[in-house]
Design a protein around this motif. Structure first.
Motif, PDB file in Angstrom:
ATOM      1  N   GLN A 290       1.336   3.992  10.696  1.00 54.54           N
ATOM      2  CA  GLN A 290       1.446   5.447  10.938  1.00 54.54           C
ATOM      3  C   GLN A 290       1.829   6.177   9.830  1.00 54.54           C
ATOM      4  O   GLN A 290       1.265   7.389   9.587  1.00 54.54           O
ATOM      5  N   GLN A 291       2.645   5.368   9.144  1.00 55.16           N
ATOM      6  CA  GLN A 291       2.914   6.160   7.786  1.00 55.16           C
ATOM      7  C   GLN A 291       1.830   6.256   6.592  1.00 55.16           C
ATOM      8  O   GLN A 291       1.579   7.187   5.911  1.00 55.16           O
ATOM      9  N   LEU A 292       1.179   5.274   6.597  1.00 55.53           N
ATOM     10  CA  LEU A 292      -0.033   5.216   5.760  1.00 55.53           C
ATOM     11  C   LEU A 292      -1.017   6.294   6.170  1.00 55.53           C
ATOM     12  O   LEU A 292      -1.616   6.988   5.386  1.00 55.53           O
ATOM     13  N   MET A 293      -1.203   6.332   7.467  1.00 57.58           N
ATOM     14  CA  MET A 293      -1.911   7.588   8.110  1.00 57.58           C
ATOM     15  C   MET A 293      -1.444   8.985   7.800  1.00 57.58           C
ATOM     16  O   MET A 293      -2.308   9.731   7.329  1.00 57.58           O
ATOM     17  N   ILE A 294      -0.307   9.150   7.901  1.00 61.64           N
ATOM     18  CA  ILE A 294       0.167  10.617   7.445  1.00 61.64           C
ATOM     19  C   ILE A 294      -0.002  10.506   5.937  1.00 61.64           C
ATOM     20  O   ILE A 294      -0.515  11.658   5.545  1.00 61.64           O
TER      21      ILE A 294
ATOM     22  N   SER B 181       0.985  -1.267  -0.071  1.00 62.07           N
ATOM     23  CA  SER B 181       0.020   0.021   0.071  1.00 62.07           C
ATOM     24  C   SER B 181       0.879   1.461  -0.022  1.00 62.07           C
ATOM     25  O   SER B 181       0.592   2.267  -0.772  1.00 62.07           O
ATOM     26  N   LEU B 182       2.068   1.476   0.685  1.00 58.14           N
ATOM     27  CA  LEU B 182       2.961   2.347   0.800  1.00 58.14           C
ATOM     28  C   LEU B 182       3.354   2.751  -0.463  1.00 58.14           C
ATOM     29  O   LEU B 182       3.746   3.620  -0.975  1.00 58.14           O
ATOM     30  N   ALA B 183       3.774   1.592  -0.896  1.00 52.44           N
ATOM     31  CA  ALA B 183       4.455   1.511  -2.484  1.00 52.44           C
ATOM     32  C   ALA B 183       3.752   2.248  -3.686  1.00 52.44           C
ATOM     33  O   ALA B 183       4.053   2.803  -4.547  1.00 52.44           O
ATOM     34  N   ILE B 184       2.300   2.298  -3.526  1.00 53.54           N
ATOM     35  CA  ILE B 184       1.303   2.851  -4.323  1.00 53.54           C
ATOM     36  C   ILE B 184       1.498   4.308  -4.230  1.00 53.54           C
ATOM     37  O   ILE B 184       1.485   4.948  -5.191  1.00 53.54           O
TER      38      ILE B 184
ATOM     39  N   LYS C  69      12.136   8.386   2.955  1.00 53.83           N
ATOM     40  CA  LYS C  69      12.083   8.599   4.141  1.00 53.83           C
ATOM     41  C   LYS C  69      11.537   7.550   5.238  1.00 53.83           C
ATOM     42  O   LYS C  69      12.004   6.807   5.924  1.00 53.83           O
ATOM     43  N   PHE C  70      10.335   6.923   4.705  1.00 47.69           N
ATOM     44  CA  PHE C  70       9.738   5.739   5.472  1.00 47.69           C
ATOM     45  C   PHE C  70      10.552   4.730   5.058  1.00 47.69           C
ATOM     46  O   PHE C  70      10.749   4.105   6.039  1.00 47.69           O
ATOM     47  N   THR C  71      11.030   4.335   3.656  1.00 49.08           N
ATOM     48  CA  THR C  71      11.678   3.131   3.594  1.00 49.08           C
ATOM     49  C   THR C  71      12.998   3.075   4.352  1.00 49.08           C
ATOM     50  O   THR C  71      13.291   2.165   4.884  1.00 49.08           O
TER      51      THR C  71
ATOM     52  N   ASP D 125      -2.818  13.444   1.746  1.00 52.14           N
ATOM     53  CA  ASP D 125      -3.617  13.593   0.506  1.00 52.14           C
ATOM     54  C   ASP D 125      -4.806  14.292   0.766  1.00 52.14           C
ATOM     55  O   ASP D 125      -5.503  14.914  -0.147  1.00 52.14           O
ATOM     56  N   ASP D 126      -5.355  14.054   2.032  1.00 48.94           N
ATOM     57  CA  ASP D 126      -6.561  14.599   2.162  1.00 48.94           C
ATOM     58  C   ASP D 126      -6.445  16.298   2.390  1.00 48.94           C
ATOM     59  O   ASP D 126      -7.401  17.152   1.713  1.00 48.94           O
TER      60      ASP D 126
END
Length: 175
Positions: free
Chosen positions: A158-162, A99-102, A113-115, A167-168
């Motif tokens: 947390q990363q996906l939430m950020i 999901s993060l890679a998308i 940074k996340f990776t 995006d929002d």
């Protein structure tokens, strides 16, 4: 009959004595005898089979000792319940990473940074995994490995939430 041969030899002795072999002939015979003494028949098949046997025994010994020394101990070998947790976390981590890679194309700097944070946790996990066969308290290491997976999962959430918040924010500010 024996007497006839003896009488013939005695009567014709002079003609036998005239025909003597040359001195070079005796030298050749001696040389051939010496060379035959030096050459011993080598049983090549015996030597090759002995060498092959030694190589096979050494190879099998090396494989056995190497497998005993580098025996990979899995988490399930230490505790089956903890292994199930680890497998569950590993599956969720894979899903969250996908999901993060998308979102990587939309926010490449944030993704890097996340990776990098995840890479540090992965390195710690691999270090713990390498420690597992040699440590005296394997249960402690296994628990640390599962805790590491939990941390990876929390970090990914947390990363996906950020990313979703970013995006929002972009969507709200475009209008």
């Amino acid at each position: 009959m024996n007497n006839r041969l003896e009488t013939f030899v005695k009567e014709n002795r002079k003609s036998f004595d005239v025909l003597e072999p040359s001195a070079g002939l005796w030298a050749k015979i001696e040389q051939e005898l010496d060379s035959k003494k030096k050459k011993k028949p080598v049983n090549l098949y015996l030597w090759i089979s002995a060498a092959a046997s030694i190589v096979i025994v050494l190879g099998l010994t090396w494989l056995y000792v190497g497998s005993m020394r580098n025996r990979d101990i899995e988490i399930a070998d230490v505790n089956a319940a903890i292994a199930k947790k680890e497998i569950h976390f590993a599956g969720l981590i894979t899903e969250k990473r996908d999901s993060l890679a998308i979102f990587a194309s939309a926010n490449p700097d944030l993704y890097k940074k996340f990776t990098s944070d995840l890479k540090k946790l992965d390195e710690d996990y691999e270090r713990l995994k390498a420690e597992l066969p040699t440590t005296p308290n394997q249960l402690y290491v296994v628990k640390a490995m599962v805790k590491n997976r939990e941390l990876q999962l929390q970090l990914l959430k947390q990363q996906l939430m950020i990313i979703n918040q970013v995006d929002d924010y972009k969507r709200v500010n475009q209008i």
